[in-house]
Scaffold this active site. Structure first.
Site, PDB file in Angstrom:
ATOM      1  N   GLN C 210       0.870  -1.164   0.000  1.00 48.09           N
ATOM      2  CA  GLN C 210       0.000   0.000   0.000  1.00 48.09           C
ATOM      3  C   GLN C 210       0.912   1.219   0.000  1.00 48.09           C
ATOM      4  O   GLN C 210       1.457   1.593   1.037  1.00 48.09           O
ATOM      5  CB  GLN C 210      -0.910  -0.031   1.238  1.00 48.09           C
ATOM      6  CG  GLN C 210      -1.706  -1.332   1.364  1.00 48.09           C
ATOM      7  CD  GLN C 210      -2.813  -1.468   0.321  1.00 48.09           C
ATOM      8  OE1 GLN C 210      -3.627  -0.568   0.146  1.00 48.09           O
ATOM      9  NE2 GLN C 210      -2.831  -2.599  -0.388  1.00 48.09           N
ATOM     10  N   GLY C 251     -11.920   2.817   4.113  1.00 51.75           N
ATOM     11  CA  GLY C 251     -10.998   1.912   3.426  1.00 51.75           C
ATOM     12  C   GLY C 251     -10.075   2.623   2.447  1.00 51.75           C
ATOM     13  O   GLY C 251     -10.227   3.818   2.170  1.00 51.75           O
ATOM     14  N   HIS C 252      -9.130   1.872   1.906  1.00 50.66           N
ATOM     15  CA  HIS C 252      -8.136   2.472   1.017  1.00 50.66           C
ATOM     16  C   HIS C 252      -8.754   2.980  -0.285  1.00 50.66           C
ATOM     17  O   HIS C 252      -9.672   2.387  -0.817  1.00 50.66           O
ATOM     18  CB  HIS C 252      -6.964   1.528   0.729  1.00 50.66           C
ATOM     19  CG  HIS C 252      -7.308   0.187   0.176  1.00 50.66           C
ATOM     20  ND1 HIS C 252      -6.347  -0.699  -0.231  1.00 50.66           N
ATOM     21  CD2 HIS C 252      -8.480  -0.422  -0.017  1.00 50.66           C
ATOM     22  CE1 HIS C 252      -6.925  -1.788  -0.655  1.00 50.66           C
ATOM     23  NE2 HIS C 252      -8.211  -1.655  -0.536  1.00 50.66           N
ATOM     24  N   ASN C 253      -8.234   4.120  -0.729  1.00 52.17           N
ATOM     25  CA  ASN C 253      -8.647   4.736  -1.991  1.00 52.17           C
ATOM     26  C   ASN C 253     -10.079   5.234  -2.009  1.00 52.17           C
ATOM     27  O   ASN C 253     -10.629   5.493  -3.076  1.00 52.17           O
ATOM     28  CB  ASN C 253      -8.406   3.772  -3.166  1.00 52.17           C
ATOM     29  CG  ASN C 253      -6.929   3.490  -3.330  1.00 52.17           C
ATOM     30  OD1 ASN C 253      -6.450   2.411  -3.012  1.00 52.17           O
ATOM     31  ND2 ASN C 253      -6.198   4.485  -3.775  1.00 52.17           N
TER      32      ASN C 253
END
Lengths: 357, 357, 357
Positions: C210, C251-253
């Site tokens: 990540q 969460g990511h993005n």
């Protein structure tokens, strides 16, 4: 920092097709990659992008390579699982590029003399390591982490800032524990000691001591601010290669089987066993004292109240729709018994008329 | 470390039947206990295990003792609530066996000169205690805890690592606060200050200052990474003997009545009052500005949007079933109005034909 | 500490009606305010309280002032949004009354020599600031906070105790981040690298690195123990004036649009975009890879599994009712297909009889 395809394939396997001496300096998606980068084809539906990509080289599965119209001017590393291969190579580039924290104990850390810290471990500022704890080789313990007495942290593990691991826990090798996670807090158990009923009730809740620990296998990742309670008598168990996202609660004496993944905001109540290779969706709740078999998938937001032993996908969540529409459906659900009665009446009337006909 | 039955009964009450001088060195379940251990009969259905257990002595209720075929070679402590008695004895054994942290302030702790710390309190490494805070007798404040200015921590309380208590809060005696819990963070309140509609909207959210505190009664336990917001003007109130599990959110100006238990991942929105002796299941959500009466039980995963004043059990959660089966039911729920129309049509047709008959 | 109405209106605007030299020493609701206090009329239905309040002055909208029977003995600040005005004045009183932490770095903090800390920033005890990080003017970093390498904290931001911000993140000016929040932890991404089926399955999950960051705009507030993951390749984005409550997972993005508010215990899975001016209720779950348009409201406890592009209110939560009543409805829901079959049979019978008639 650049690596040849040969260097990469020597480390991670796969067969180089094309120029093994080609150097790449990083990874990128097919449609963004430049000639100095390595791209990957994870999904065959993007095969045409392999023909047009600017990437110097592409990670590709043997079957997909065979379908290519032209390999002109391009090199490949052929591997059955290009996506996993990509992940491994990307991690290697990151490791090469990241500044290495020097091994040793920061002078502000407080380490009990009876604790054993591997000489090549990295212990950050303000870390506290209590009596008898053991920190494995090359482990990295970031700032403000607390490790309780007698707890063991496996080699090559990385605990991010503000993690708290209580006493008597055991974390296997190569664990990644994100910031703020708590491992080994007391399970939620109280004996009722009340007399009388209703408003006349007197007494109190008596805490049940929680004397088990938490046993975590190898290659486990635990998300930020996730909590895993210690067992009441025996240990709470997280088997190898379990991956747990952020803000997940695991109750006391749970056993989570190997390779299971648990998404964010899920909660598993105490004494529940989850099998191997399960997938627990985000915000799923699983009741206490139930068993999920191997290969069980529970979709996001669902609630599990009984054991689900067979592999399969399980659900209990409704998707959001317009508020007014939902309210209409919800009101009908509350009155389903009336609808059923009306059907019964219709059936009886029809039967009666049929008899009379 | 061993204790005679007499020593135990002198401390916790109950009547010794058999050998009061018998020594026990710990507790165990009936089916695992050895002669040097004390077992307990919490559930009458295991009465037969009392006949066969290897335990040196058994905690038992008077009614169950009377039903025993034989007391041969066994001693008892007779008490109306063997499970609560077990919990208390087990805690005593743990306290006797646990290393005692020496009273005093760790040299790395940062204590404001105006804070009052009881001389027999235990203040761990890297603790920060701000101006005017008061730490009660025998309180134990673990590593990396922060106590805000003017906050009071009651005697015999134990705050685990990385707990943050903001300024102006009050925690009663004998509290247990697990790692990472946050007490006194700002409530979530903003005044909209916008002009225009739709994409032309301009302005901002203006923070409503949160100047109340958090008032926590005696004997409260708060789980790991749980958050309790301070009140906007008046205090958020947690009454005595409330037990809160991990990852629970309590909004500003909530009042949680005495003896209520709240399981993990539950969220109580602001300005809600929960009565005494309630049980809030795991992952339950309670809306803001509602009231739950005393003795209300909400089952796991349910959502409460209106006041529930009467004692009783309340639910709104579906259990997970096979994904395909669920999707079929869910589609029918979305179309319940059509089903109702079909019933109406049938009723009308039947009525018309009846009239015509 | 008292301020004249003139001083207040000079700072925050509005028109003084009555005695501009009148001093007030704080704020209170209409029904509790004393002559030395400033009250506010946020909701016109309490207009009659303006006639009877003891408050020295009242914040009021022009339209409401016009409706007053008497302004006798009272002064006013007239403003279109008395509630937002109240919030701003209240914050000013708090700022004036609060002890000012002296600018500078606490001697126990560990600051990498390559980090840049503004001279008027306040860096608390045991703070850790890694290489290359930048702390803006007047920022306040409380005890035990960790700031990763290269991360930037905007001017006038306030990070409460035990916050962890990983490396390579960017927090805009005037941020408020409550205790225990984690920003920049790894997104939850793993490539499956397994062979074989069922119990014969072997292999492992391979971590996807990540390498994105978290980019947070101006005037954002983030609640206690909330977690925001860093992006996989690109950044996770939180735009200006987003307000996030406690125990929320992003969460990511994800991209959260400006002015959106997210209530406690909500979870937003990875790669989801939420529009501007949205309101996400408590404990809402939003699936990954979906888009919510601007001005979308999702009510508490609902689950969003598909994109919701149009402005509006969306729901999927049932309110808790009596347990027995609920179980009856739930059983009927599970058997809705049978109910539908019975309706079909009735329709067919009726049609047949009609044909035969």
């Amino acid at each position: 920092m650049a690596l040849t395809l040969e260097q990469i394939s020597q480390r991670f396997g796969g067969e180089v097709v094309g120029d093994a001496a080609l150097k790449v300096a990083g990874l990128a998606p097919l449609d963004q990659a430049q000639p100095h980068q390595l791209a990957f084809l994870a999904n065959p539906k993007y095969l045409s992008q392999v023909e047009t990509t600017q990437a110097g080289a592409v990670l590709i599965a043997p079957g997909d390579l065979a379908k290519l119209a032209s390999r002109e001017g391009r090199s490949f590393i052929v591997t059955p699982n290009p996506y996993a291969y990509f992940a491994r190579v990307a991690q290697w580039f990151i490791d090469l590029a990241s500044p290495k924290a020097p091994a040793g104990v920061h002078p502000s850390a407080v380490i009990d003399p009876s604790a054993q810290v591997a000489p090549d471990a990295v212990i950050g500022p303000h870390v506290v390591i209590e009596a008898g704890a053991v920190i494995g080789a090359r482990a990295r313990i970031d700032a403000n982490v607390t490790i309780g007495r007698g707890t063991r942290i496996g080699e090559d593990s990385h605990l991010y800032p503000n993690v708290a691991v209580y006493h008597g826990c055991n974390i296997g090798p190569r664990a990644i524990v994100h910031a703020g996670a708590v491992i080994g807090s007391d399970g939620f158990g109280f004996a009722p000691d009340f007399e009388g009923e209703g408003e006349a009730r007197t007494g109190s809740w008596v805490k049940i001591p929680q004397v088990g620990g938490v046993a975590i296998g190898a290659d486990v990742e635990i998300g930020a601010n996730t909590t895993i309670d210690r067992g009441a008598m025996a240990d709470t168990i997280i088997e190898e290669c379990v991956k747990i996202d952020n803000l997940v609660q695991i109750g006391h004496n749970c056993k989570i089987g190997a390779y299971t993944v648990i998404a964010g905001c899920a909660g598993i109540a105490g004494s529940t066993t989850i099998g191997r290779h399960c997938m627990i969706g985000g915000a799923v709740g699983v009741a206490g004292h139930v068993t999920l078999g191997d290969f069980v998938i529970v979709t996001a937001k669902s609630g599990v109240s009984k054991s689900l032993l067979k592999p399969g996908i399980y659900t209990s969540a409704f998707p959001a729709v317009g508020h007014a529409e939902w309210n209409k459906s919800a009101a009908l659900v509350r009155n389903l018994d009336k609808m059923r009665e009306r059907i019964k009446t219709l059936e009886a009337t029809l039967a009666e008329r049929g008899d009379n006909a």
